[in-house]
Design an enzyme around this catalytic site. Structure first.
Site, short mmCIF file in Angstrom:
data_model
loop_
_atom_site.label_atom_id
_atom_site.label_comp_id
_atom_site.label_asym_id
_atom_site.label_seq_id
_atom_site.Cartn_x
_atom_site.Cartn_y
_atom_site.Cartn_z
N SER A 192 -11.07 9.51 49.80
CA SER A 192 -11.42 8.53 49.80
C SER A 192 -12.24 7.89 48.67
O SER A 192 -12.28 8.55 48.16
CB SER A 192 -11.72 8.24 51.17
OG SER A 192 -12.32 6.97 51.65
N TYR A 205 -20.14 11.00 56.02
CA TYR A 205 -18.15 10.81 55.47
C TYR A 205 -18.40 10.60 54.30
O TYR A 205 -17.68 11.49 53.49
CB TYR A 205 -17.85 9.33 56.69
CG TYR A 205 -16.63 9.16 55.97
CD1 TYR A 205 -15.49 10.52 56.53
CD2 TYR A 205 -16.26 8.67 55.37
CE1 TYR A 205 -14.53 10.44 56.36
CE2 TYR A 205 -14.56 7.97 55.23
CZ TYR A 205 -13.92 9.08 55.83
OH TYR A 205 -12.70 8.97 55.52
N1 NAP Z 1 -6.81 5.99 57.26
C1 NAP Z 1 -7.88 5.65 56.32
O1 NAP Z 1 -7.79 4.11 55.87
C2 NAP Z 1 -8.56 6.64 55.07
C3 NAP Z 1 -8.79 5.95 54.37
C4 NAP Z 1 -9.22 6.91 53.19
C5 NAP Z 1 -9.30 8.06 53.78
N2 NAP Z 1 -8.59 8.57 54.53
C6 NAP Z 1 -8.17 9.84 54.84
O2 NAP Z 1 -6.80 10.10 55.25
C7 NAP Z 1 -6.87 11.35 56.07
C8 NAP Z 1 -6.63 11.38 57.15
O3 NAP Z 1 -7.27 10.26 57.84
P1 NAP Z 1 -6.26 9.30 59.35
O4 NAP Z 1 -7.14 7.85 59.25
O5 NAP Z 1 -4.62 9.95 59.18
O6 NAP Z 1 -6.84 10.07 60.28
P2 NAP Z 1 -6.30 9.94 61.96
O7 NAP Z 1 -5.05 9.00 62.64
O8 NAP Z 1 -7.90 9.80 63.02
O9 NAP Z 1 -5.87 11.88 61.98
C9 NAP Z 1 -6.77 12.79 62.29
C10 NAP Z 1 -5.66 13.73 62.69
O10 NAP Z 1 -6.85 15.32 62.48
C11 NAP Z 1 -6.42 15.74 63.24
N3 NAP Z 1 -7.89 16.40 63.86
C12 NAP Z 1 -9.01 15.57 63.93
N4 NAP Z 1 -10.20 16.18 64.17
C13 NAP Z 1 -9.46 17.40 64.28
C14 NAP Z 1 -10.26 19.01 64.34
N5 NAP Z 1 -11.28 18.92 64.34
N6 NAP Z 1 -10.01 20.17 64.31
C15 NAP Z 1 -7.73 20.05 63.88
N7 NAP Z 1 -7.58 18.73 63.86
C16 NAP Z 1 -8.29 17.36 64.00
C17 NAP Z 1 -5.92 15.04 64.67
O11 NAP Z 1 -5.46 15.66 65.72
P3 NAP Z 1 -6.02 16.37 67.24
O12 NAP Z 1 -6.14 14.93 67.44
O13 NAP Z 1 -4.45 16.38 67.76
O14 NAP Z 1 -6.64 17.53 66.72
C18 NAP Z 1 -4.92 13.49 64.09
O15 NAP Z 1 -3.99 15.08 63.65
C19 NAP Z 1 -8.91 11.82 56.52
O16 NAP Z 1 -9.50 12.80 55.78
C20 NAP Z 1 -9.78 10.83 56.18
O17 NAP Z 1 -10.48 10.33 55.73
C21 NAP Z 1 -8.35 7.67 55.25
#
Ligand code: NAP
Ligand code: NAG
Ligand code: NAG
Ligand code: NAG
Length: 315
Positions: A192, A205
């Protein structure tokens, strides 16, 4: 007197040349990674890495977008996350839309070391070409707070380290041996922009993401000679559940667009923002939000303002 000025102007000229070179290098690299379709590795290269792609956190947001995009490019996909009904729904959707095989593994990455035996057993016998270490958690969607201001600091910090850090190390350990023996394979770690500086109100985080980026770059160097491609992807804001779905636009990407652009950079650089818009934002960050300001006594207030400005654009 005369010669002293000569020396000074020589120093000035060298400094200018050095700065110009750095800018030129940055621009050239940006063009090569994001704008030159001819440079891209393409789907045949991706498929040649192995039959299966494994994506952690694959049922929503960026992970889901990666899973779909990898299937669209011709790989079979293993989806891993917590909720079985969401997993099965997504797997069906991928089979229907892209005609690839899927498997699902139900696992909760906050569970610590004990969950990996089962994951390893379920991946047994699959030729894994691509691993996307995507799963991660924050304090909650869009929640910013001080370390001790959570309900149960002991639990949430342990959960975060297990989910964001241990998962990356363990999943990589599981798939790396077969990749090394085939001398090909790709590991993508979702870091990130928060990895680039420590961030007040997101301390655990941001530190976990710095771990992912640092770890990735080191392993990339260790295993490059063995044919393994390791990439660390550090996005800015993507519109997902984690960020409370802000309205996509110039600064904020839709996960589908993000995953497509980010996969296009694979093999071109081991450390990317993932898309041009976010790369430019990283470039401007030292000017807009310099480190000293973020870590000054006003740092957390400024961060709250920036965040609420971003979130105000929410649908
Ligand atoms: N969104 C942003 O702006 C952003 C920016 C920088 C980096 N990132 C990085 O991108 C990645 C994805 O982020 P996102 O925004 O797509 O997240 P998200 O929308 O919250 O999706 C998270 C996913 O992970 C699963 N999950 C969550 N907790 C879990 C656990 N304890 N065990 C197994 N599965 C789990 C969830 O499914 P279930 O609930 O069904 O388990 C869901 O499929 C992360 O590494 C985040 O740090 C995101
Ligand atoms: C799994 O997701 C479905 C659909 O979003 C939801 O209805 C269900 O309550 C979830 N199950 C668990 C155990 O969280
Ligand atoms: C969004 O995140 C919250 C926790 O922050 C969680 O309770 C909820 O189930 C998530 N929704 C989806 C669709 O994943
Ligand atoms: C991702 O992390 C794993 C360990 O957790 C490491 O082996 C791998 O090289 C990393 N890859 C990237 C691209 O960071």
């Amino acid at each position: 007197m005369e010669s002293r000025w000569d020396v000074l102007s020589a120093v000035g000229a060298i400094t200018c040349a050095w700065l110009l070179l750095r800018v030129a290098w940055g621009v050239a690299r940006g063009v090569y990674v994001y704008l030159l379709p001819q440079a891209r590795r393409g789907s045949p290269w991706l498929r040649a890495q192995g039959t299966w792609a494994v994506v952690t956190g694959a049922t929503s947001g960026i992970g889901k977008a990666y899973a779909h995009e990898l299937a669209r490019r011709g790989l079979d996909v293993v989806l891993i996350s917590r909720n079985l009904s969401k997993l099965e729904l997504e797997a069906k959707e991928i089979e229907r839309l892209h005609g690839r095989r899927t498997r699902v593994i139900q696992a909760d990455f906050t569970g610590g070391l004990q969950i990996y035996g089962d994951i390893e057993a379920q991946l047994q016998g699959l030729e894994v070409g691509v691993l996307v270490n995507n799963v991660a958690m924050t304090y909650g969607s869009g929640v910013l707070r001080k370390l001790l201001d959570c309900e149960n600091p002991a639990k949430i910090t342990a959960d975060m380290v297990n989910c964001n850090v241990l998962s990356v190390v363990q999943m990589t350990r599981i798939v790396l041996p077969q990749m090394v023996s085939r001398r090909r394979g790709v590991i993508i770690n979702l870091s990130s922009v928060a990895s680039l500086r420590s961030i007040p109100l997101l301390a655990t985080y941001a530190a976990s993401k710095a771990f992912v980026r640092s770890f990735s770059l080191a392993v990339a160097t260790e295993y490059r000679p063995l044919g393994i491609t390791v990439q660390s992807v550090s996005p800015f804001v993507v519109s997902t559940n984690m960020t409370k779905h802000p309205t996509p636009g110039l600064l904020i990407k839709l996960p589908e667009d993000f995953a497509r652009e980010a996969l296009d950079t694979l093999g071109l650089s081991s450390d990317v923002s993932g898309c041009l818009s976010h790369a430019l934002q990283v470039l401007l960050m030292p000017v807009v939000l310099p480190q000293w300001l973020l870590h000054s006594r006003w740092g957390d207030q400024i961060l709250l303002k920036v965040f609420s400005w971003l979130m105000d654009s929410r649908k």
